[in-house]
Design a protein around this motif. Structure first.
Motif, short mmCIF file in Angstrom:
data_model
loop_
_atom_site.label_atom_id
_atom_site.label_comp_id
_atom_site.label_asym_id
_atom_site.label_seq_id
_atom_site.Cartn_x
_atom_site.Cartn_y
_atom_site.Cartn_z
N GLU A 18 19.45 14.64 12.94
CA GLU A 18 20.18 13.38 13.11
C GLU A 18 21.60 13.48 12.57
OE1 GLU A 18 17.72 10.58 11.13
OE2 GLU A 18 16.14 10.58 12.67
N ARG A 19 21.74 14.07 11.41
CA ARG A 19 23.07 14.18 10.80
C ARG A 19 23.98 15.10 11.62
NH1 ARG A 19 23.06 15.36 4.53
NH2 ARG A 19 25.29 15.00 4.95
N ALA A 21 23.73 15.72 14.88
CA ALA A 21 24.04 15.03 16.14
C ALA A 21 25.05 13.91 15.95
CB ALA A 21 22.75 14.47 16.74
N ALA A 22 25.11 13.33 14.76
CA ALA A 22 26.01 12.20 14.49
C ALA A 22 27.44 12.62 14.21
CB ALA A 22 25.48 11.38 13.32
N CYS A 23 27.70 13.90 14.04
CA CYS A 23 29.06 14.36 13.71
C CYS A 23 30.02 14.08 14.86
CB CYS A 23 29.05 15.85 13.39
SG CYS A 23 28.20 16.25 11.85
N ARG A 24 31.25 13.77 14.48
CA ARG A 24 32.31 13.45 15.45
C ARG A 24 33.46 14.44 15.30
NH1 ARG A 24 28.57 11.57 17.19
NH2 ARG A 24 28.03 9.38 17.56
N SER A 47 27.67 21.17 15.16
CA SER A 47 27.34 19.99 15.97
C SER A 47 27.81 20.12 17.41
CB SER A 47 27.96 18.75 15.35
OG SER A 47 29.37 18.77 15.54
#
Length: 370
Positions: A18-19, A21-24, A47
């Motif tokens: 989850e962490r 996948a959440a990276c921008r 990511s």
């Protein structure tokens, strides 16, 4: 002894996924600007968002490698002593359940293989076996190392996990490098992939590099077998494992390998194939995390890909490899562990390196330095 197992048990794979996948994009940019990476920075570089930043990642990885290592590539060769094995690893050609020819070299045959590699220029050798105590144990390995030591300046082992005392015996015999892949850091998947044999003990294997460090080995190599599980999570955990080893066993150099699954007896198909692009991203991310680590690429990969990955951080290459006992003497009575892809001989690899401005290094270490 503090081992990586304690840190590993603090991670939850679902949370890591989850962490990551959440990276921008801004997370990736912050990681690229950082001098020392935090856990969150490595997640960002692994990511999906980092795919748009592969070029600056590659440029920084190249720059760091040049600063730390210059333009040299260390060459080594694997020497398979035995393909006998009591483990049931589903992905491995040595799987005890596979109906293949088995062979363990005697000491004279091992020496004959060593002499061939020596004539071809190699001064770094990696000794490999399956895990079959009745065929190869610590005492036999001591005899093997003693027999081949006159031919090589550096001897590495990629064999069955040992107790710390076993590794101390290896060091005393002349071994200075240990390589041990966890295969996958997914505990549940690991259990399914290893239905029987001593290798089934996940925790024992995970703590193996720490036992090698405690025994005083000069370098320790780790890696995950890419294609078994989500490469982003595997890459993060390999990175954390390598960082732990760097901090804990600071007298030992840490090496990271990037083995992708190759065809082997048994017909295993990788459940999570890793693309070339993903391999590039993983390699660059780990170079940025650990600038001083050796990064190893074997003949599992194609000649074309190995040539193109060189500038991104690779410091060690195998060449002219055989993965069968007796393979260099052309008496392959035993089955291969896997099929290699880059079948160039050592001189062809050297010529390629020189054409790209690299210096192939046959020898960069000798026990006489101690």
């Amino acid at each position: 002894m503090m081992t990586f197992l304690d840190e590993f048990n603090s991670y939850d794979r679902n949370t890591l996924a989850e962490r990551i996948a959440a990276c921008r994009g801004e997370d990736v940019e912050r990681a690229l600007a950082a001098e020392h990476l935090r856990d969150a920075d490595l997640m960002a570089l692994l990511s999906p968002a980092a795919k748009a930043y592969l070029e600056p990642m590659a440029q920084k990885a190249h720059r760091l490698t040049q600063q730390r290592f210059g333009k040299i590539i260390q060459l080594y060769a694997p020497l398979y002593i035995s393909n006998e094995c009591s483990n049931g690893c589903l992905y491995c050609g040595f799987n005890a359940a596979n109906k293949v020819a088995r062979r363990t070299l005697n000491l004279d045959e091992v020496e004959a293989e060593a002499r061939i590699l020596r004539r071809r220029g190699f001064r770094h050798v990696q000794l490999l076996t399956g895990e079959a105590p009745r065929a190869v144990d610590v005492a036999f390995l001591e005899k093997v190392v003693t027999r081949v030591r006159p031919f090589f300046s550096s001897i590495s082992i990629e064999v069955f996990p040992m107790e710390e005392d076993g590794y101390r015996r290896m060091v005393a015999a002349g071994v200075d490098n240990l390589t041990v892949y966890q295969e996958t850091y997914d505990r549940e998947l690991y259990d399914r992939l290893h239905p029987f044999g001593r290798k089934k003990d996940f925790d024992w294997r995970l703590s193996t590099p720490d036992r090698g460090g405690a025994a005083g080995l000069r370098s320790i190599g780790i890696g995950a077998l890419l294609g078994l599980s989500d490469w982003r999570i595997e890459g993060f955990l390999v990175g954390m494992h390598a960082r732990h080893l760097v901090r804990t066993w600071w007298r030992s150099r840490v090496n990271v390998s990037f083995p992708r699954i190759r065809p082997a007896d048994g017909g295993f198909q990788p459940p999570a194939p890793v693309s070339d692009e993903a391999l590039v991203q993983l390699l660059c991310a780990l170079r940025l995390l650990i600038p001083d680590a050796g990064l190893v690429l074997s003949t599992r990969e194609s000649a074309k890909l190995r040539d193109h990955l060189l500038p991104l951080g690779i410091t060690q290459l195998s060449a002219g490899s055989s993965t069968a006992p007796g393979g260099y003497g052309h008496r392959e009575d035993g089955s291969e562990q896997f099929v290699i892809d880059d079948d160039r001989d050592a001189e062809q690899v050297c010529a390629m390196l020189r054409s790209k401005g690299y210096e192939p290094v046959w020898k960069d270490w000798d026990g006489a330095f101690l």
